[in-house]
Structures are given as C-alpha cells and as structure tokens.
Motif scaffolding. Structure first.
Motif, PDB file in Angstrom:
ATOM      1  N   ASN B  12       6.472  -1.168  11.869  1.00 34.97           N
ATOM      2  CA  ASN B  12       6.777  -0.007  12.704  1.00 34.97           C
ATOM      3  C   ASN B  12       7.381  -0.468  14.013  1.00 34.97           C
ATOM      4  OD1 ASN B  12       5.703   1.612  10.742  1.00 34.97           O
ATOM      5  ND2 ASN B  12       3.717   1.893  11.775  1.00 34.97           N
ATOM      6  N   GLN B  13       8.170   0.435  14.620  1.00 36.33           N
ATOM      7  CA  GLN B  13       8.836   0.082  15.877  1.00 36.33           C
ATOM      8  C   GLN B  13       7.806  -0.365  16.923  1.00 36.33           C
ATOM      9  OE1 GLN B  13      11.653   3.085  16.701  1.00 36.33           O
ATOM     10  NE2 GLN B  13      13.124   1.632  17.504  1.00 36.33           N
ATOM     11  N   GLY B  14       8.133  -1.450  17.581  1.00 41.78           N
ATOM     12  CA  GLY B  14       7.228  -1.952  18.616  1.00 41.78           C
ATOM     13  C   GLY B  14       6.145  -2.868  18.088  1.00 41.78           C
ATOM     14  N   THR B  15       6.089  -3.059  16.757  1.00 42.37           N
ATOM     15  CA  THR B  15       5.075  -3.971  16.207  1.00 42.37           C
ATOM     16  C   THR B  15       5.759  -5.181  15.554  1.00 42.37           C
ATOM     17  OG1 THR B  15       5.021  -2.923  14.041  1.00 42.37           O
ATOM     18  CG2 THR B  15       3.514  -2.035  15.705  1.00 42.37           C
ATOM     19  N   MET B  16       4.952  -6.189  15.283  1.00 45.62           N
ATOM     20  CA  MET B  16       5.473  -7.424  14.670  1.00 45.62           C
ATOM     21  C   MET B  16       4.683  -7.725  13.401  1.00 45.62           C
ATOM     22  SD  MET B  16       7.630  -9.017  16.926  1.00 45.62           S
ATOM     23  CE  MET B  16       7.408 -10.779  17.099  1.00 45.62           C
ATOM     24  N   VAL B  17       5.273  -8.549  12.537  1.00 49.24           N
ATOM     25  CA  VAL B  17       4.492  -9.006  11.383  1.00 49.24           C
ATOM     26  C   VAL B  17       3.456 -10.013  11.874  1.00 49.24           C
ATOM     27  CG1 VAL B  17       6.155  -8.656   9.527  1.00 49.24           C
ATOM     28  CG2 VAL B  17       6.237 -10.764  10.858  1.00 49.24           C
ATOM     29  N   ASN B  18       2.337 -10.072  11.195  1.00 52.10           N
ATOM     30  CA  ASN B  18       1.349 -11.102  11.533  1.00 52.10           C
ATOM     31  C   ASN B  18       0.552 -11.472  10.282  1.00 52.10           C
ATOM     32  OD1 ASN B  18      -0.920  -9.262  11.287  1.00 52.10           O
ATOM     33  ND2 ASN B  18      -0.189  -8.369  13.226  1.00 52.10           N
ATOM     34  N   SER B  19      -0.208 -12.540  10.391  1.00 57.02           N
ATOM     35  CA  SER B  19      -0.913 -13.046   9.207  1.00 57.02           C
ATOM     36  C   SER B  19      -1.988 -12.073   8.723  1.00 57.02           C
ATOM     37  CB  SER B  19      -1.502 -14.424   9.494  1.00 57.02           C
ATOM     38  OG  SER B  19      -2.302 -14.352  10.639  1.00 57.02           O
ATOM     39  N   GLN B  20      -2.468 -11.227   9.630  1.00 58.79           N
ATOM     40  CA  GLN B  20      -3.457 -10.222   9.232  1.00 58.79           C
ATOM     41  C   GLN B  20      -2.837  -9.252   8.200  1.00 58.79           C
ATOM     42  OE1 GLN B  20      -6.633 -10.075   9.760  1.00 58.79           O
ATOM     43  NE2 GLN B  20      -6.844  -8.106   8.683  1.00 58.79           N
ATOM     44  N   ILE B  21      -1.610  -8.820   8.484  1.00 61.34           N
ATOM     45  CA  ILE B  21      -0.913  -7.911   7.545  1.00 61.34           C
ATOM     46  C   ILE B  21      -0.712  -8.627   6.209  1.00 61.34           C
ATOM     47  CG2 ILE B  21       1.265  -6.655   7.135  1.00 61.34           C
ATOM     48  CD1 ILE B  21       1.453  -6.221  10.167  1.00 61.34           C
ATOM     49  N   LEU B  22      -0.330  -9.899   6.292  1.00 58.14           N
ATOM     50  CA  LEU B  22      -0.112 -10.686   5.069  1.00 58.14           C
ATOM     51  C   LEU B  22      -1.391 -10.742   4.229  1.00 58.14           C
ATOM     52  CD1 LEU B  22       1.997 -12.548   3.604  1.00 58.14           C
ATOM     53  CD2 LEU B  22       0.932 -14.453   4.793  1.00 58.14           C
ATOM     54  N   ASN B  23      -2.525 -10.959   4.898  1.00 54.05           N
ATOM     55  CA  ASN B  23      -3.815 -11.001   4.190  1.00 54.05           C
ATOM     56  C   ASN B  23      -4.131  -9.669   3.532  1.00 54.05           C
ATOM     57  OD1 ASN B  23      -4.268 -13.606   4.879  1.00 54.05           O
ATOM     58  ND2 ASN B  23      -5.506 -13.136   6.694  1.00 54.05           N
ATOM     59  N   GLU B  24      -3.873  -8.590   4.275  1.00 50.52           N
ATOM     60  CA  GLU B  24      -4.144  -7.248   3.741  1.00 50.52           C
ATOM     61  C   GLU B  24      -3.284  -6.989   2.496  1.00 50.52           C
ATOM     62  OE1 GLU B  24      -6.270  -4.952   4.870  1.00 50.52           O
ATOM     63  OE2 GLU B  24      -6.724  -5.409   6.963  1.00 50.52           O
ATOM     64  N   ILE B  25      -2.024  -7.438   2.547  1.00 46.66           N
ATOM     65  CA  ILE B  25      -1.108  -7.228   1.412  1.00 46.66           C
ATOM     66  C   ILE B  25      -1.587  -8.029   0.199  1.00 46.66           C
ATOM     67  CG2 ILE B  25       1.256  -7.669   0.609  1.00 46.66           C
ATOM     68  CD1 ILE B  25       2.095  -6.895   3.561  1.00 46.66           C
ATOM     69  N   SER B  26      -2.036  -9.256   0.456  1.00 50.67           N
ATOM     70  CA  SER B  26      -2.573 -10.075  -0.638  1.00 50.67           C
ATOM     71  C   SER B  26      -3.788  -9.391  -1.254  1.00 50.67           C
ATOM     72  CB  SER B  26      -2.979 -11.456  -0.122  1.00 50.67           C
ATOM     73  OG  SER B  26      -1.862 -12.103   0.432  1.00 50.67           O
ATOM     74  N   GLN B  27      -4.603  -8.785  -0.400  1.00 55.52           N
ATOM     75  CA  GLN B  27      -5.785  -8.068  -0.910  1.00 55.52           C
ATOM     76  C   GLN B  27      -5.380  -6.869  -1.769  1.00 55.52           C
ATOM     77  OE1 GLN B  27      -8.334  -7.114   2.431  1.00 55.52           O
ATOM     78  NE2 GLN B  27      -8.495  -9.280   2.993  1.00 55.52           N
ATOM     79  N   CYS B  28      -4.254  -6.233  -1.397  1.00 57.10           N
ATOM     80  CA  CYS B  28      -3.762  -5.104  -2.202  1.00 57.10           C
ATOM     81  C   CYS B  28      -3.460  -5.561  -3.627  1.00 57.10           C
ATOM     82  CB  CYS B  28      -2.493  -4.518  -1.590  1.00 57.10           C
ATOM     83  SG  CYS B  28      -2.786  -3.605  -0.079  1.00 57.10           S
ATOM     84  N   VAL B  29      -2.825  -6.731  -3.752  1.00 50.77           N
ATOM     85  CA  VAL B  29      -2.485  -7.250  -5.087  1.00 50.77           C
ATOM     86  C   VAL B  29      -3.776  -7.560  -5.841  1.00 50.77           C
ATOM     87  CG1 VAL B  29      -1.175  -8.968  -6.374  1.00 50.77           C
ATOM     88  CG2 VAL B  29      -0.396  -8.283  -4.120  1.00 50.77           C
ATOM     89  N   GLU B  30      -4.722  -8.148  -5.137  1.00 49.23           N
ATOM     90  CA  GLU B  30      -5.999  -8.491  -5.781  1.00 49.23           C
ATOM     91  C   GLU B  30      -6.760  -7.232  -6.198  1.00 49.23           C
ATOM     92  OE1 GLU B  30      -7.653 -11.228  -2.930  1.00 49.23           O
ATOM     93  OE2 GLU B  30      -6.087 -12.671  -3.429  1.00 49.23           O
TER      94      GLU B  30
END
Lengths: 217, 218
Positions: B12-30
């Motif tokens: 979203n505008q004004g935000t950045m990617v971070n490893s927390q988002i990456l972890n959450e996405i990995s959890q989605c796959v799991e």
C-alpha cells in the motif's frame, strides 16, 4: 580453446579425400550446410571493435543457431613450435532469434557465407572434426538458395579439436599426426598461412579411387 | 513444461515490504497444506553498453536483462523488453559476452525462495534481494500447475487458484496486495506451449513492476 589447421583441395579430388577420410575415421560422414553470419560491433560500442559469428545449421529439419566467438591465437615460443594453431573459441547454442538480438544490441552485418560439404567427427586422443566444404557467397542478403562459390573448383578443409590449457599439446600432436595421413592429397597448416594445393594430389587421388579406400590406419 | 503464473506484491502507498509480510505469506501457503519441497533461485543482471564516448547518441538499448535460473543451470536468457525480445542460450554465452566487452553487467538482483507442493500445484514464495545484501526489495509468488503446459487451457484453473489465493491473503489484512499482470507472450514470438522463456519474460515483467512501484513510493 581449440586446435585448428586448414588447407585447400581441388573439387575433383574431394571424392578421393572422402574415401580416405572414411577409411581413416571409421565413421559415416555428416552432411554440412551452414549459413555463417559475421557481425561486428558498431562504431560507438565497446572500447575496441568486437566480432561474433552466428552459425545457422541448415541441415537440421528445424535450423539450429550457434553463436561462436573466435579469440586470439596463442603466442610465444611454444606456440611457434607446434604446427597447429591454438586459439580461444567459445560456442553457445541459442534460440533462432539471436540475429535479431545482436542487431538490436548494435552489431552490424560484416559479411555472410554459406558452407556446403560434409564433415567427419571421431575420437582419436581428442574429439577431432574434419570439414570439407565449398565456401559460397550470397548475391542477395541471406539468399542461401542463390549462393555461388567464392573459389570455384576449390574446397576448404579444416581440422579442429577442442582443447584446454592442460591438454592442448597432446591435442595439437593428435591433430598433426592425423594430418600426416592426408598429406598426399592436401597440406594442412595454420589458418592464414596458405600453402596451396599439393602436386601429388592427382596421383594420390587416382590411387585412392582405384583401391576404394581400403587403406586403414 | 508446466504452466506458471507470477504475481508480485504491491505494498500500500506509504508502506514498504518487510520480512514480516514475507513470513505471513509463507504461512498462507502452509495454511493451504503446502509442503515445503525445496528452494528456488534466479539471478537477474542488467547489462549496459560499454560506450567509447558516453555522450554519443545511440540507437541501441540503454540496458537489457540477463537471467539465469537454478532449475536450468545450463541456460541463460536475455530479455530486451522494449523490443519484446527473449533469447535462450547455452550458459557459455556469458563467456562470449565477457570476451566481446561491448556490454558490461551492472546490477544483479536475486529471486530466492522456497518451493511448496500443493497437490497439482507448486507455489514458490520468492523474495527479491540485491546482490551482496540481505535487504528485501520485493516479494513475488509463482504458481505452477503441473498437469497443463498450454497457457490458454490453464487460464480458468489459474484464475480460480489466484482468486482463492488472494482471498486467503486478504484474511491476513496485510498492507498491500498481490497483482497479476500476464505478459502478452505472442508479442515475444512465444507459443501457447509454456517454456522457460515464458518464465524469463514473466521475471522481467515482475522486475519492471517492482522497480516502478518502488519509484512511485520514492
């Protein structure tokens, strides 16, 4: 890198050479029809002008493309003493749109030619390839069907073998010793050193044609 | 080879990617019962012309991409997006490019990630990281449907899976969303039968999207 020697032979003796090669190599010949496109970098590209060759193998049902870069020859006293040229050579098989890639990257057509003939591939100390081909030029751009010989009545013979820094002396020796068997028909030397046709070719060819290439190593 | 579809994460505008988002996405796959089966990696390199006089006006690209993939170790791919050109070559083309010295390799980015198996699907959760740095520059997801290699035929199945995937991710209320923009393969002269060249084109497109979205943020 590769070891390479070249020579020429009159077309009338090519059949005899083929019989000799068949006997020496013990493998079937392969037909050769290669469209070779030489490209050079445009005037502003690179600190020095670079050259690359695109080879299109027209013998295949679906023509296949290879990019070849031939680098400088090995120099020094050691290189002088051996009778074959040792030079850097790198090849990469590519998809069929590689010509468009190089044109897009600023390379220009320098010249193109069509090699038509045959080759023998066999293993003797090294993987040796002998190609016998007529060199043809195109009267119109890429018109390989309308190619005409550059030197009518003369064909080019090239013996090459891949080598590495540790193996080139053995590979060069293997290529040299193989060339000796061809000596009655043609003389092979380092590229750029023209030695012409050999005077014994006619007699050697006549002899080969009469005994049907029964001579083996 | 099986069809693949790549989605990139747009924060979203004004935000950045971070490893927390990456972890959450990995959890989605799991959470979809994805089983981790291995790793994946691709490297993307920018090539820039080596000009004798940098001020000269040139009629060739300012840059183009070179891509290597761990799963195709003997191959290398060149992409010039402006010209809709993708070329597959043996890896030795890199040695030839070095010898020609007409183009210099500049920045390298790596697409690294984990491969999950979900029945007939394989999902790769990919992080985009620069050369010699750990900082996360982007996140992508690569969905592979193993039974089909036709781009056209796989469309309904892929669309269904993407909808399901987006729904699962939306439940996490993360600051961003996955965007799917499928390149027009025909423009690149690629057929309906999926190949690694299609993957290379998608990587280049995803990278362009990442660069564009990071420029917008800046």
């Amino acid at each position: 890198m590769e070891c390479v020697v070249q020579g020429i032979i009159e077309t009338q003796h090519v059949e005899a050479l083929e019989i000799l090669l068949q006997g020496l190599c013990g493998v079937q010949r392969e037909r050769l029809r290669i469209h070779e496109i030489c490209l050079k970098s445009g005037p502003h590209l690179g600190s020095v002008t670079s050259e690359v060759r695109l080879l299109c193998d027209l013998e295949q049902a679906e023509p296949s493309w290879t990019v070849r870069h031939v680098g400088g020859a090995m120099r020094g006293a050691g290189a002088e003493q051996i009778s074959v040229l040792v030079r850097s050579m790198v090849e990469s098989k590519t998809s069929k749109n590689v010509l468009r890639l190089f044109y897009t990257l600023g390379y220009k057509l320098d010249h193109e030619l069509l090699r038509v003939g045959f080759s023998f591939n066999f293993y003797r100390v090294a993987q040796i390839t002998v190609t016998v081909s007529s060199i043809n030029k195109m009267l119109k751009l890429h018109a390989t069907d309308e190619a005409v010989p550059v030197t009518p009545g003369i064909q080019m013979v090239e013996v090459t073998a891949p080598a590495a820094a540790e193996t080139y002396t053995e590979v060069a020796a293997a290529v040299s010793s193989f060339c000796e068997y061809l000596a009655p028909l043609l003389h092979l030397s380092k590229p750029g050193i023209s030695t012409g046709v050999v005077p014994t070719a006619a007699a050697a060819a006549a002899s080969l044609m009469s005994d049907g290439g029964g001579t083996t190593l | 080879m099986p069809i693949r579809c790549i989605l990139h994460w747009q924060p979203n505008q004004g935000t950045m990617v971070n490893s927390q988002i990456l972890n959450e996405i990995s959890q989605c796959v799991e959470s979809l019962n994805g089983v981790k089966e291995g790793r994946c990696k691709a490297s993307l390199t920018f090539y820039r012309p080596n000009l004798r006089d940098p001020s000269t006006a040139i009629d060739f690209p300012r840059d183009f991409l070179g891509i290597s993939m761990l799963e195709q170790p003997n191959k290398y791919y060149f992409i010039i997006r402006g010209h809709k050109l993708v070329v597959e070559a043996d890896y030795s083309i890199l040695t030839i490019m070095e010898k020609l010295q007409s183009y210099k390799s500049k920045v390298a980015l790596h697409f690294e990630g984990a491969l999950y198996k979900l029945g007939d699907f394989q999902v790769r959760v990919i992080k985009v990281v620069p050369n010699q740095a750990e900082s996360l520059r982007g996140i992508m997801i690569e969905i592979e449907y193993l039974p089909i290699s036709s781009v056209e035929k796989s469309k309904p199945i892929m669309e269904d899976f993407i909808d399901l995937w987006k729904e699962v991710v939306s439940k996490k209320s993360l600051a961003g969303q996955f965007i799917h923009t499928e390149p027009n393969y025909a423009e690149y002269g690629l057929s309906d039968n999926y190949t690694s060249q299609h993957t290379a084109v998608q990587y280049a497109a995803a990278l362009a999207q990442l660069i564009q979205s990071s420029q917008l943020r800046n």
